[in-house]
Design a protein around this motif. Structure first.
Motif, PDB file in Angstrom:
ATOM      1  N   ASN A 155       0.814  -1.212   0.000  1.00 46.51           N
ATOM      2  CA  ASN A 155       0.000   0.000   0.000  1.00 46.51           C
ATOM      3  C   ASN A 155       0.854   1.271   0.000  1.00 46.51           C
ATOM      4  O   ASN A 155       0.528   2.264   0.651  1.00 46.51           O
ATOM      5  CB  ASN A 155      -0.951   0.010   1.207  1.00 46.51           C
ATOM      6  CG  ASN A 155      -1.986  -1.089   1.124  1.00 46.51           C
ATOM      7  OD1 ASN A 155      -2.553  -1.342   0.058  1.00 46.51           O
ATOM      8  ND2 ASN A 155      -2.241  -1.758   2.241  1.00 46.51           N
ATOM      9  N   GLU A 156       1.957   1.215  -0.730  1.00 48.68           N
ATOM     10  CA  GLU A 156       2.846   2.362  -0.842  1.00 48.68           C
ATOM     11  C   GLU A 156       2.656   3.041  -2.193  1.00 48.68           C
ATOM     12  O   GLU A 156       2.234   2.413  -3.168  1.00 48.68           O
ATOM     13  CB  GLU A 156       4.308   1.935  -0.681  1.00 48.68           C
ATOM     14  CG  GLU A 156       4.652   1.350   0.670  1.00 48.68           C
ATOM     15  CD  GLU A 156       4.830   2.409   1.746  1.00 48.68           C
ATOM     16  OE1 GLU A 156       4.872   3.607   1.402  1.00 48.68           O
ATOM     17  OE2 GLU A 156       4.929   2.040   2.924  1.00 48.68           O
ATOM     18  N   CYS A 157       2.987   4.328  -2.239  1.00 49.27           N
ATOM     19  CA  CYS A 157       2.943   5.092  -3.493  1.00 49.27           C
ATOM     20  C   CYS A 157       4.053   6.132  -3.438  1.00 49.27           C
ATOM     21  O   CYS A 157       4.153   6.885  -2.461  1.00 49.27           O
ATOM     22  CB  CYS A 157       1.581   5.758  -3.659  1.00 49.27           C
ATOM     23  SG  CYS A 157       1.404   6.681  -5.210  1.00 49.27           S
ATOM     24  N   ARG A 181      -2.044  14.147  -2.106  1.00 43.20           N
ATOM     25  CA  ARG A 181      -3.381  13.742  -1.639  1.00 43.20           C
ATOM     26  C   ARG A 181      -4.152  13.030  -2.754  1.00 43.20           C
ATOM     27  O   ARG A 181      -4.792  11.997  -2.533  1.00 43.20           O
ATOM     28  CB  ARG A 181      -4.161  14.962  -1.168  1.00 43.20           C
ATOM     29  CG  ARG A 181      -3.605  15.634   0.067  1.00 43.20           C
ATOM     30  CD  ARG A 181      -4.589  16.651   0.616  1.00 43.20           C
ATOM     31  NE  ARG A 181      -3.941  17.552   1.569  1.00 43.20           N
ATOM     32  CZ  ARG A 181      -3.462  18.743   1.263  1.00 43.20           C
ATOM     33  NH1 ARG A 181      -3.558  19.199   0.018  1.00 43.20           N
ATOM     34  NH2 ARG A 181      -2.892  19.497   2.185  1.00 43.20           N
ATOM     35  N   GLU A 182      -4.091  13.618  -3.954  1.00 40.49           N
ATOM     36  CA  GLU A 182      -4.857  13.070  -5.081  1.00 40.49           C
ATOM     37  C   GLU A 182      -4.413  11.651  -5.420  1.00 40.49           C
ATOM     38  O   GLU A 182      -5.243  10.779  -5.701  1.00 40.49           O
ATOM     39  CB  GLU A 182      -4.677  13.976  -6.300  1.00 40.49           C
ATOM     40  CG  GLU A 182      -5.381  13.480  -7.556  1.00 40.49           C
ATOM     41  CD  GLU A 182      -5.073  14.349  -8.760  1.00 40.49           C
ATOM     42  OE1 GLU A 182      -5.204  13.844  -9.888  1.00 40.49           O
ATOM     43  OE2 GLU A 182      -4.693  15.524  -8.574  1.00 40.49           O
ATOM     44  N   LYS A 183      -3.106  11.397  -5.367  1.00 41.12           N
ATOM     45  CA  LYS A 183      -2.564  10.096  -5.761  1.00 41.12           C
ATOM     46  C   LYS A 183      -2.342   9.162  -4.562  1.00 41.12           C
ATOM     47  O   LYS A 183      -1.854   8.055  -4.738  1.00 41.12           O
ATOM     48  CB  LYS A 183      -1.242  10.279  -6.504  1.00 41.12           C
ATOM     49  CG  LYS A 183      -1.351  11.156  -7.743  1.00 41.12           C
ATOM     50  CD  LYS A 183      -2.320  10.577  -8.769  1.00 41.12           C
ATOM     51  CE  LYS A 183      -2.344  11.422 -10.035  1.00 41.12           C
ATOM     52  NZ  LYS A 183      -3.319  10.895 -11.038  1.00 41.12           N
ATOM     53  N   GLN A 184      -2.700   9.637  -3.355  1.00 38.40           N
ATOM     54  CA  GLN A 184      -2.515   8.848  -2.128  1.00 38.40           C
ATOM     55  C   GLN A 184      -1.052   8.417  -1.960  1.00 38.40           C
ATOM     56  O   GLN A 184      -0.741   7.262  -1.676  1.00 38.40           O
ATOM     57  CB  GLN A 184      -3.454   7.631  -2.127  1.00 38.40           C
ATOM     58  CG  GLN A 184      -4.918   8.018  -2.168  1.00 38.40           C
ATOM     59  CD  GLN A 184      -5.855   6.826  -2.096  1.00 38.40           C
ATOM     60  OE1 GLN A 184      -5.425   5.672  -2.141  1.00 38.40           O
ATOM     61  NE2 GLN A 184      -7.134   7.096  -1.978  1.00 38.40           N
ATOM     62  N   THR A 232       2.579   8.001  -0.352  1.00 40.40           N
ATOM     63  CA  THR A 232       3.083   7.711   0.992  1.00 40.40           C
ATOM     64  C   THR A 232       4.542   8.111   1.181  1.00 40.40           C
ATOM     65  O   THR A 232       4.989   8.280   2.311  1.00 40.40           O
ATOM     66  CB  THR A 232       2.945   6.216   1.311  1.00 40.40           C
ATOM     67  OG1 THR A 232       3.684   5.455   0.348  1.00 40.40           O
ATOM     68  CG2 THR A 232       1.480   5.788   1.284  1.00 40.40           C
ATOM     69  N   VAL A 253       2.870  11.570   4.923  1.00 35.42           N
ATOM     70  CA  VAL A 253       3.839  11.225   3.886  1.00 35.42           C
ATOM     71  C   VAL A 253       5.262  11.267   4.452  1.00 35.42           C
ATOM     72  O   VAL A 253       5.620  12.190   5.190  1.00 35.42           O
ATOM     73  CB  VAL A 253       3.724  12.183   2.683  1.00 35.42           C
ATOM     74  CG1 VAL A 253       4.827  11.914   1.670  1.00 35.42           C
ATOM     75  CG2 VAL A 253       2.357  12.045   2.024  1.00 35.42           C
TER      76      VAL A 253
END
Length: 227
Positions: free
Chosen positions: A6-8, A92-95, A97, A128
């Motif tokens: 669940n990382e971005c 925020r838009e791309k979630q 991390t 983040v």
């Protein structure tokens, strides 16, 4: 790609050769975590008003994104807001991390290292992780150093081309010149667009004798072994 953790990852780049190094770092982290990767750059001018030097870097960053199945390039042009506000909005838009930023000498991103802006990012996006990566002002290959790229031009001179740092009436190509640091002569690499393709050619004593494309990453030591 399954995002098991669940990382971005978001890599923020500004014009200059160090952007490629930051993107490669981001790609490594994203691949390790099996996470999506976003590459963001921000400019106060509209895209169609950007000069050739900036467009070269943008096209290179797009190539990196296209070469990575999990990556996407984001260009925020014509922006009047502070860079931190734009970064926070994308995060925020791309979630996102994890954010990777470069501490590059004499660049706009130097602002990021100041406490007030760090505090602003932490306040706006406390969820983040921030990675501030120190990168060199210079880029190197196995034998020496190249200076940061400067805008230059190629002027047709018989069967060869002459390097110039001012636009002349008979200018044929506009691009970026990376000069070797350990010389008083104009030796280095000239990068430009030819027939809608990016080319890099060798310059010796201010002269280009042939349009033989050289690999920019190999010539400047920007391969993965540098990380």
């Amino acid at each position: 790609m399954d995002n098991l953790n669940n990382e971005c990852i978001l890599v923020c780049v500004y014009y200059g050769p160090n952007g490629e190094r930051l993107i490669k770092r981001g790609c490594k982290i994203a691949n390790m975590l099996q996470a999506p990767l976003y590459i963001l750059t921000i400019d106060s001018k509209p895209f169609d008003e950007l000069d050739a030097e900036k467009v070269f870097y943008i096209e290179k960053w797009k190539e990196y994104a296209n070469a990575n199945a999990s990556a996407q390039f984001i260009m925020k042009d014509n922006e009047s807001r502070p860079v931190t506000k734009v970064i926070a909005e994308v995060a925020r838009e791309k979630q996102v991390t994890q954010i990777i930023l470069g501490q590059t000498a004499h660049s706009r991103w130097e602002q990021i290292t100041k406490g007030s802006i760090i505090n602003s990012l932490v306040r706006d996006i406390p969820f983040v992780d921030l990675h501030i990566i120190s990168v060199s002002r210079y880029i190197r290959d196995g034998e020496g150093l190249y200076r940061d790229g400067v805008r230059a031009y190629l002027i047709k001179d018989g069967e060869q081309y002459r390097l110039s740092f001012s636009h002349e009436k008979n200018t044929e190509y506009e691009g970026i010149f990376f000069k070797e640091t350990d010389t008083d002569f104009d030796n280095g690499i000239f990068r430009f667009m030819k027939d809608a393709e990016t080319m890099q050619v060798l310059v010796h004593d201010g002269i280009v004798t042939e349009f033989k494309n050289v690999d920019m990453n190999t010539a400047m030591g920007l391969d993965d072994s540098d990380e």
